[in-house]
Design a protein around this motif. Structure first.
Motif, PDB file in Angstrom:
ATOM      1  N   THR A  97       0.787  -1.233   0.000  1.00  0.00           N
ATOM      2  CA  THR A  97       0.000   0.000   0.000  1.00  0.00           C
ATOM      3  C   THR A  97       0.819   1.284   0.000  1.00  0.00           C
ATOM      4  O   THR A  97       1.944   1.323   0.463  1.00  0.00           O
ATOM      5  CB  THR A  97      -0.965   0.019   1.215  1.00  0.00           C
ATOM      6  OG1 THR A  97      -1.857   1.125   1.076  1.00  0.00           O
ATOM      7  CG2 THR A  97      -0.213   0.166   2.526  1.00  0.00           C
ATOM      8  N   HIS A  98       0.196   2.301  -0.558  1.00  0.00           N
ATOM      9  CA  HIS A  98       0.552   3.709  -0.449  1.00  0.00           C
ATOM     10  C   HIS A  98       0.371   4.068   1.027  1.00  0.00           C
ATOM     11  O   HIS A  98      -0.661   3.747   1.616  1.00  0.00           O
ATOM     12  CB  HIS A  98      -0.492   4.427  -1.326  1.00  0.00           C
ATOM     13  CG  HIS A  98      -0.508   5.900  -1.363  1.00  0.00           C
ATOM     14  ND1 HIS A  98      -1.714   6.579  -1.450  1.00  0.00           N
ATOM     15  CD2 HIS A  98       0.458   6.832  -1.380  1.00  0.00           C
ATOM     16  CE1 HIS A  98      -1.460   7.880  -1.531  1.00  0.00           C
ATOM     17  NE2 HIS A  98      -0.155   8.062  -1.490  1.00  0.00           N
ATOM     18  N   MET A  99       1.378   4.681   1.646  1.00  0.00           N
ATOM     19  CA  MET A  99       1.279   4.995   3.076  1.00  0.00           C
ATOM     20  C   MET A  99       2.098   6.229   3.432  1.00  0.00           C
ATOM     21  O   MET A  99       3.123   6.503   2.801  1.00  0.00           O
ATOM     22  CB  MET A  99       1.812   3.828   3.908  1.00  0.00           C
ATOM     23  CG  MET A  99       0.782   3.194   4.787  1.00  0.00           C
ATOM     24  SD  MET A  99       1.529   1.947   5.858  1.00  0.00           S
ATOM     25  CE  MET A  99       0.023   1.210   6.478  1.00  0.00           C
ATOM     26  N   LEU A 100       1.661   6.938   4.456  1.00  0.00           N
ATOM     27  CA  LEU A 100       2.461   8.004   5.048  1.00  0.00           C
ATOM     28  C   LEU A 100       3.701   7.371   5.669  1.00  0.00           C
ATOM     29  O   LEU A 100       3.590   6.319   6.311  1.00  0.00           O
ATOM     30  CB  LEU A 100       1.666   8.698   6.150  1.00  0.00           C
ATOM     31  CG  LEU A 100       0.428   9.476   5.740  1.00  0.00           C
ATOM     32  CD1 LEU A 100      -0.523   9.592   6.915  1.00  0.00           C
ATOM     33  CD2 LEU A 100       0.811  10.854   5.242  1.00  0.00           C
ATOM     34  N   ILE A 101       4.852   8.007   5.529  1.00  0.00           N
ATOM     35  CA  ILE A 101       6.098   7.368   5.971  1.00  0.00           C
ATOM     36  C   ILE A 101       6.114   7.047   7.467  1.00  0.00           C
ATOM     37  O   ILE A 101       6.738   6.078   7.894  1.00  0.00           O
ATOM     38  CB  ILE A 101       7.333   8.207   5.573  1.00  0.00           C
ATOM     39  CG1 ILE A 101       8.614   7.393   5.747  1.00  0.00           C
ATOM     40  CG2 ILE A 101       7.404   9.521   6.340  1.00  0.00           C
ATOM     41  CD1 ILE A 101       9.837   8.012   5.114  1.00  0.00           C
ATOM     42  N   GLY A 102       5.369   7.814   8.260  1.00  0.00           N
ATOM     43  CA  GLY A 102       5.366   7.546   9.696  1.00  0.00           C
ATOM     44  C   GLY A 102       4.515   6.356  10.107  1.00  0.00           C
ATOM     45  O   GLY A 102       4.697   5.796  11.198  1.00  0.00           O
ATOM     46  N   MET A 103       3.581   5.954   9.247  1.00  0.00           N
ATOM     47  CA  MET A 103       2.630   4.905   9.637  1.00  0.00           C
ATOM     48  C   MET A 103       3.248   3.521   9.824  1.00  0.00           C
ATOM     49  O   MET A 103       2.970   2.852  10.824  1.00  0.00           O
ATOM     50  CB  MET A 103       1.484   4.826   8.628  1.00  0.00           C
ATOM     51  CG  MET A 103       0.595   6.040   8.642  1.00  0.00           C
ATOM     52  SD  MET A 103      -0.726   5.890   7.438  1.00  0.00           S
ATOM     53  CE  MET A 103      -1.696   4.597   8.177  1.00  0.00           C
ATOM     54  N   PRO A 104       4.078   3.043   8.881  1.00  0.00           N
ATOM     55  CA  PRO A 104       4.687   1.719   9.105  1.00  0.00           C
ATOM     56  C   PRO A 104       5.573   1.712  10.351  1.00  0.00           C
ATOM     57  O   PRO A 104       5.674   0.691  11.030  1.00  0.00           O
ATOM     58  CB  PRO A 104       5.518   1.497   7.834  1.00  0.00           C
ATOM     59  CG  PRO A 104       4.941   2.420   6.818  1.00  0.00           C
ATOM     60  CD  PRO A 104       4.449   3.607   7.583  1.00  0.00           C
ATOM     61  N   LYS A 116       0.308  -4.044  17.445  1.00  0.00           N
ATOM     62  CA  LYS A 116       1.650  -3.993  16.862  1.00  0.00           C
ATOM     63  C   LYS A 116       1.727  -4.897  15.637  1.00  0.00           C
ATOM     64  O   LYS A 116       1.315  -6.056  15.699  1.00  0.00           O
ATOM     65  CB  LYS A 116       2.651  -4.455  17.930  1.00  0.00           C
ATOM     66  CG  LYS A 116       4.091  -4.332  17.532  1.00  0.00           C
ATOM     67  CD  LYS A 116       4.970  -4.690  18.734  1.00  0.00           C
ATOM     68  CE  LYS A 116       6.430  -4.622  18.356  1.00  0.00           C
ATOM     69  NZ  LYS A 116       7.296  -4.879  19.514  1.00  0.00           N
ATOM     70  N   LYS A 117       2.192  -4.357  14.525  1.00  0.00           N
ATOM     71  CA  LYS A 117       2.326  -5.135  13.288  1.00  0.00           C
ATOM     72  C   LYS A 117       3.575  -4.662  12.556  1.00  0.00           C
ATOM     73  O   LYS A 117       3.561  -3.593  11.923  1.00  0.00           O
ATOM     74  CB  LYS A 117       1.082  -4.939  12.413  1.00  0.00           C
ATOM     75  CG  LYS A 117       1.029  -5.844  11.199  1.00  0.00           C
ATOM     76  CD  LYS A 117       0.605  -7.247  11.583  1.00  0.00           C
ATOM     77  CE  LYS A 117       0.495  -8.150  10.376  1.00  0.00           C
ATOM     78  NZ  LYS A 117       0.118  -9.516  10.747  1.00  0.00           N
ATOM     79  N   PRO A 118       4.653  -5.432  12.605  1.00  0.00           N
ATOM     80  CA  PRO A 118       5.870  -4.991  11.905  1.00  0.00           C
ATOM     81  C   PRO A 118       5.643  -4.819  10.400  1.00  0.00           C
ATOM     82  O   PRO A 118       5.041  -5.692   9.752  1.00  0.00           O
ATOM     83  CB  PRO A 118       6.862  -6.117  12.198  1.00  0.00           C
ATOM     84  CG  PRO A 118       6.361  -6.740  13.459  1.00  0.00           C
ATOM     85  CD  PRO A 118       4.859  -6.660  13.372  1.00  0.00           C
ATOM     86  N   VAL A 254       5.273   6.230   1.042  1.00  0.00           N
ATOM     87  CA  VAL A 254       6.060   5.026   0.772  1.00  0.00           C
ATOM     88  C   VAL A 254       5.145   3.931   0.241  1.00  0.00           C
ATOM     89  O   VAL A 254       3.917   4.046   0.317  1.00  0.00           O
ATOM     90  CB  VAL A 254       6.741   4.517   2.061  1.00  0.00           C
ATOM     91  CG1 VAL A 254       7.723   5.549   2.587  1.00  0.00           C
ATOM     92  CG2 VAL A 254       5.703   4.159   3.127  1.00  0.00           C
ATOM     93  N   CYS A 255       5.747   2.873  -0.291  1.00  0.00           N
ATOM     94  CA  CYS A 255       4.994   1.654  -0.575  1.00  0.00           C
ATOM     95  C   CYS A 255       5.373   0.680   0.537  1.00  0.00           C
ATOM     96  O   CYS A 255       6.549   0.318   0.677  1.00  0.00           O
ATOM     97  CB  CYS A 255       5.345   1.084  -1.946  1.00  0.00           C
ATOM     98  SG  CYS A 255       4.381  -0.405  -2.313  1.00  0.00           S
ATOM     99  N   ALA A 256       4.397   0.303   1.341  1.00  0.00           N
ATOM    100  CA  ALA A 256       4.654  -0.538   2.515  1.00  0.00           C
ATOM    101  C   ALA A 256       4.088  -1.946   2.332  1.00  0.00           C
ATOM    102  O   ALA A 256       3.094  -2.151   1.617  1.00  0.00           O
ATOM    103  CB  ALA A 256       4.044   0.110   3.756  1.00  0.00           C
TER     104      ALA A 256
END
Lengths: 330, 44
Positions: A97-104, A116-118, A254-256
């Motif tokens: 997914t497309h994600m805000l860099i802080g989310m992952p 918690k999900k690495p 990012v792509c996470a």
């Protein structure tokens, strides 16, 4: 066409028979010119996106057949909010997914109200391209300098009706941009639960920013494009500052993947990155941006007129309060 | 790290004018710069 002589046909048959015997010994997964070792372990992939211009690399990789080129059968699924996207990735409903860099980072640490999900972020989709928008009535009174906003914040607070600002997700970049910008003007954005704040700070999904400002629910917000440009097109707000003016060339989306998926499917991740690489190269060419804006502006993606998306993709910034800028790094 | 389509000019320690007109100078006194912020803590 030249016909084959008998001896040539014999040689051809011998060669093709030998080749067929060799191919029969190849592992399953031989695709065209790609060796089996390159073939993705998981071929059916659902990609999450939020309606923002910076989802473009994923959409173009899908629409231009680049995922297919690397053995991925892609589906692009638009999420309603960043929290919904994160949860869909965590549960396996989507695989990347497309994600805000802080989310992952927050998910890996177990922050942000979810288990918690690495997660891993092997691909940075974009830099820059976000902005802080203020309501139209502040145009001409406040521009890029937040110190000019402080008297309005102080008066509203004293009147018991603090100004309201929105961002898209608490551990996300927009929260950081708006907090940093307000604080630079001496306006306290509050702690994680809002204590000590001079303003109200709320969370609104990107595509709903414009609608919420239209109904006077907020006085300003920070979000990615095209929603800042759309606010100007709809004549309800103006751009106070861009985020690249706060942090030049900052990382953004990012792509996470989940770490679990990436560990089990390293070749799939590699195939996805190859496709995103080609899509990014295509998008990076200024001559492709008109076409790119038309594709991502479609109803199933951003659902916004391409002309509203295109200007800032080309670095042409019209702030909506008389200021203009040609940004070399839009 | 390789970045597509972007020629990085390399590290720069030249002073930079920020969005609010203030100037950040990487060679200057960092403590003084940090102490100049109007809001120094987000603790409530």
């Amino acid at each position: 066409m030249t016909s084959l002589s008998t001896s040539s046909r014999r040689r051809f048959l011998k060669t093709t028979t030998a080749t067929a015997a060799l191919l029969a010994g190849l592992p399953k997964g031989w695709v065209g010119t790609a060796y089996a070792d390159d073939a993705p372990e998981t071929t059916d992939m659902k990609f999450g996106i939020i309606a923002l211009t910076d989802c473009s690399s994923i959409v173009i990789a899908h629409e231009n057949g680049l995922f297919k080129k690397y053995g991925i059968n892609s589906v692009v699924s638009k999420g309603a909010s960043w929290a919904a996207i994160r949860d869909a990735l965590s549960t396996g409903d989507i695989q990347a997914t497309h994600m805000l860099i802080g989310m992952p980072i927050a998910s890996t640490m177990g922050l942000g109200g979810a288990p918690k999900k690495p997660m891993v972020i092997p691909w940075l989709l974009n830099r820059n391209g976000q902005a802080i928008t203020l309501k139209k009535s502040l145009a001409g009174k406040v521009a890029a300098d937040p110190k000019k906003l402080k008297p309005f914040v102080d008066k509203a607070k004293a009147d018991g009706t603090p100004l309201t600002f929105a961002m898209t997700f608490p551990p996300g970049t927009h929260a950081m941009w708006i907090r940093y910008w307000l604080a630079a003007g001496g306006i306290h954005p509050g702690d994680a639960v809002g204590a000590g704040a001079d303003i109200n700070l709320i969370t609104i999904p990107p595509a709903q920013m414009v609608a919420n400002m239209k109904v006077d629910k907020m006085d300003g917000f920070c979000v990615g494009e095209p929603w800042n440009a759309k606010t100007i097109a709809d004549e309800i707000g103006f751009t106070a500052t861009t985020t690249q003016a706060i942090w030049k060339d900052h990382p953004e989306k990012v792509c996470a993947f989940t770490a679990e998926f990436a560990d089990k499917n390293p070749k799939t991740v590699k195939s996805v990155l190859k496709a995103l690489h080609e899509a990014s190269v295509w998008l990076d060419k200024m001559e492709n941006r008109t076409r790119g804006a038309t594709i991502v502006g479609g109803a199933s993606y951003i659902n916004c007129p391409p002309e509203t998306i295109l200007g800032r993709l080309q670095g042409k910034y019209i702030f909506g309060d008389g200021r203009k800028l040609k940004d070399r790094r839009p | 790290m390789k970045e597509i389509g972007y020629k990085h000019g390399g590290p720069s320690d030249k002073p930079e004018k920020l969005f609010d007109g203030s100037v950040f100078d990487p060679k200057a006194d960092m403590e003084a710069y940090a102490a100049s912020f109007a809001v120094k803590s987000i603790k409530g």
